[in-house]
Scaffold this motif. Structure first.
Motif, PDB file in Angstrom:
ATOM      1  N   LYS A   7     -35.133  33.398  21.674  1.00 56.49           N
ATOM      2  CA  LYS A   7     -33.680  33.213  21.624  1.00 56.49           C
ATOM      3  C   LYS A   7     -33.320  31.814  21.118  1.00 56.49           C
ATOM      4  N   ASN A   8     -34.317  30.908  21.066  1.00 59.44           N
ATOM      5  CA  ASN A   8     -34.089  29.558  20.561  1.00 59.44           C
ATOM      6  C   ASN A   8     -34.554  29.383  19.117  1.00 59.44           C
ATOM      7  N   SER A   9     -34.999  30.448  18.475  1.00 63.40           N
ATOM      8  CA  SER A   9     -35.404  30.363  17.071  1.00 63.40           C
ATOM      9  C   SER A   9     -34.201  29.993  16.218  1.00 63.40           C
ATOM     10  N   ASN A  10     -34.462  29.293  15.134  1.00 60.93           N
ATOM     11  CA  ASN A  10     -33.408  28.910  14.193  1.00 60.93           C
ATOM     12  C   ASN A  10     -33.261  30.012  13.151  1.00 60.93           C
ATOM     13  N   TYR A  32     -29.007  35.053  20.906  1.00 56.98           N
ATOM     14  CA  TYR A  32     -29.621  34.030  20.046  1.00 56.98           C
ATOM     15  C   TYR A  32     -28.685  32.828  19.987  1.00 56.98           C
ATOM     16  N   LYS A  33     -29.260  31.642  20.096  1.00 60.05           N
ATOM     17  CA  LYS A  33     -28.457  30.433  20.243  1.00 60.05           C
ATOM     18  C   LYS A  33     -28.274  29.624  18.965  1.00 60.05           C
ATOM     19  N   ASN A  34     -29.235  29.663  18.066  1.00 57.68           N
ATOM     20  CA  ASN A  34     -29.208  28.795  16.886  1.00 57.68           C
ATOM     21  C   ASN A  34     -29.004  29.625  15.626  1.00 57.68           C
ATOM     22  N   ILE A  35     -27.767  30.031  15.417  1.00 59.00           N
ATOM     23  CA  ILE A  35     -27.421  30.835  14.250  1.00 59.00           C
ATOM     24  C   ILE A  35     -26.673  29.930  13.279  1.00 59.00           C
ATOM     25  N   TYR A  36     -27.240  29.774  12.096  1.00 57.13           N
ATOM     26  CA  TYR A  36     -26.653  28.939  11.054  1.00 57.13           C
ATOM     27  C   TYR A  36     -26.240  29.840   9.898  1.00 57.13           C
ATOM     28  N   ALA A  37     -25.326  29.359   9.058  1.00 56.96           N
ATOM     29  CA  ALA A  37     -24.885  30.164   7.927  1.00 56.96           C
ATOM     30  C   ALA A  37     -24.496  29.298   6.746  1.00 56.96           C
ATOM     31  N   VAL A  38     -24.685  29.870   5.577  1.00 59.99           N
ATOM     32  CA  VAL A  38     -24.162  29.286   4.346  1.00 59.99           C
ATOM     33  C   VAL A  38     -23.435  30.399   3.592  1.00 59.99           C
ATOM     34  N   ASP A  39     -22.378  30.020   2.920  1.00 60.84           N
ATOM     35  CA  ASP A  39     -21.577  30.967   2.162  1.00 60.84           C
ATOM     36  C   ASP A  39     -20.754  30.165   1.164  1.00 60.84           C
ATOM     37  N   ILE A  40     -20.335  30.813   0.104  1.00 66.12           N
ATOM     38  CA  ILE A  40     -19.513  30.102  -0.881  1.00 66.12           C
ATOM     39  C   ILE A  40     -18.056  30.004  -0.434  1.00 66.12           C
ATOM     40  N   ASN A  41     -17.672  30.809   0.559  1.00 62.96           N
ATOM     41  CA  ASN A  41     -16.295  30.818   1.039  1.00 62.96           C
ATOM     42  C   ASN A  41     -16.156  29.912   2.270  1.00 62.96           C
ATOM     43  N   GLU A  42     -15.519  28.777   2.078  1.00 61.30           N
ATOM     44  CA  GLU A  42     -15.342  27.804   3.161  1.00 61.30           C
ATOM     45  C   GLU A  42     -14.507  28.363   4.317  1.00 61.30           C
ATOM     46  N   LYS A  43     -13.504  29.192   4.002  1.00 61.85           N
ATOM     47  CA  LYS A  43     -12.658  29.770   5.056  1.00 61.85           C
ATOM     48  C   LYS A  43     -13.479  30.670   5.978  1.00 61.85           C
ATOM     49  N   THR A  44     -14.382  31.421   5.406  1.00 65.95           N
ATOM     50  CA  THR A  44     -15.240  32.303   6.197  1.00 65.95           C
ATOM     51  C   THR A  44     -16.119  31.496   7.127  1.00 65.95           C
ATOM     52  N   LEU A  45     -16.726  30.447   6.609  1.00 63.57           N
ATOM     53  CA  LEU A  45     -17.588  29.594   7.427  1.00 63.57           C
ATOM     54  C   LEU A  45     -16.794  28.926   8.550  1.00 63.57           C
ATOM     55  N   LYS A  46     -15.621  28.426   8.212  1.00 62.71           N
ATOM     56  CA  LYS A  46     -14.789  27.759   9.213  1.00 62.71           C
ATOM     57  C   LYS A  46     -14.391  28.732  10.326  1.00 62.71           C
ATOM     58  N   TYR A  47     -14.022  29.938   9.948  1.00 63.46           N
ATOM     59  CA  TYR A  47     -13.649  30.940  10.944  1.00 63.46           C
ATOM     60  C   TYR A  47     -14.828  31.268  11.863  1.00 63.46           C
ATOM     61  N   ALA A  48     -15.996  31.508  11.278  1.00 62.85           N
ATOM     62  CA  ALA A  48     -17.188  31.854  12.071  1.00 62.85           C
ATOM     63  C   ALA A  48     -17.563  30.714  13.014  1.00 62.85           C
ATOM     64  N   TRP A  49     -17.399  29.491  12.565  1.00 62.21           N
ATOM     65  CA  TRP A  49     -17.708  28.338  13.412  1.00 62.21           C
ATOM     66  C   TRP A  49     -16.675  28.212  14.530  1.00 62.21           C
ATOM     67  N   GLN A  50     -15.398  28.355  14.200  1.00 58.64           N
ATOM     68  CA  GLN A  50     -14.341  28.245  15.207  1.00 58.64           C
ATOM     69  C   GLN A  50     -14.464  29.343  16.270  1.00 58.64           C
ATOM     70  N   GLN A  51     -14.910  30.512  15.880  1.00 58.90           N
ATOM     71  CA  GLN A  51     -15.086  31.624  16.810  1.00 58.90           C
ATOM     72  C   GLN A  51     -16.425  31.541  17.559  1.00 58.90           C
ATOM     73  N   GLU A  52     -17.177  30.480  17.273  1.00 61.35           N
ATOM     74  CA  GLU A  52     -18.487  30.238  17.884  1.00 61.35           C
ATOM     75  C   GLU A  52     -19.483  31.357  17.615  1.00 61.35           C
ATOM     76  N   ILE A  53     -19.353  31.961  16.443  1.00 61.33           N
ATOM     77  CA  ILE A  53     -20.322  32.970  16.011  1.00 61.33           C
ATOM     78  C   ILE A  53     -21.547  32.262  15.441  1.00 61.33           C
ATOM     79  N   ILE A  54     -21.310  31.186  14.728  1.00 62.73           N
ATOM     80  CA  ILE A  54     -22.405  30.373  14.194  1.00 62.73           C
ATOM     81  C   ILE A  54     -22.325  28.988  14.830  1.00 62.73           C
ATOM     82  N   ALA A  68     -35.032  26.586   9.395  1.00 60.07           N
ATOM     83  CA  ALA A  68     -34.945  28.015   9.695  1.00 60.07           C
ATOM     84  C   ALA A  68     -36.303  28.674   9.921  1.00 60.07           C
ATOM     85  N   ASP A  69     -36.400  29.374  11.053  1.00 62.91           N
ATOM     86  CA  ASP A  69     -37.572  30.197  11.344  1.00 62.91           C
ATOM     87  C   ASP A  69     -37.419  31.575  10.698  1.00 62.91           C
ATOM     88  N   LEU A  70     -36.180  32.017  10.593  1.00 61.20           N
ATOM     89  CA  LEU A  70     -35.853  33.305   9.986  1.00 61.20           C
ATOM     90  C   LEU A  70     -34.691  33.097   9.038  1.00 61.20           C
TER      91      LEU A  70
END
Length: 97
Positions: A7-10, A32-54, A68-70
């Motif tokens: 659950k601590n994998s990146n 899972y605790k360490n979920i990171y993301a990249v995307d070309i859409n900044e609004k999508t990333l900001k939303y996912a971060w604000q919602q604590e999804i990533i 990243a482990d996975l």
């Protein structure tokens, strides 16, 4: 996920659209605790971060690849090929793609 992933994998999700976003949300829901993301859409990333999804995103994709482990590629196949070719040297040697 089992066999080497805790659950601590990146986990890095490349592409946070419908599929990548759903995967991120499902991973969060199962603990899972360490979920990171990249995307070309900044609004999508900001939303996912604000919602604590990533937990982290950055313009520096290489930084996240080195941790990243996975790596989950949730992008079009032709973009996946290009992404892999452009970033192959940055992947952690033990990463699963």
């Amino acid at each position: 996920m089992q066999d080497g992933f805790s659950k601590n994998s990146n986990i890095l999700i490349v592409g946070l659209g419908l599929i990548g976003g759903s995967i991120a949300l499902a991973l969060k829901k199962v603990g899972y605790k360490n979920i990171y993301a990249v995307d070309i859409n900044e609004k999508t990333l900001k939303y996912a971060w604000q919602q604590e999804i990533i937990q982290k995103t950055t313009q520096n994709t290489q930084e996240l690849l080195r941790k990243a482990d996975l790596v989950i590629l949730a992008i079009y196949p032709w973009h996946a090929k290009e992404f892999l070719q452009n970033n192959l040297a940055e992947f952690k040697s033990t990463a699963v793609v």
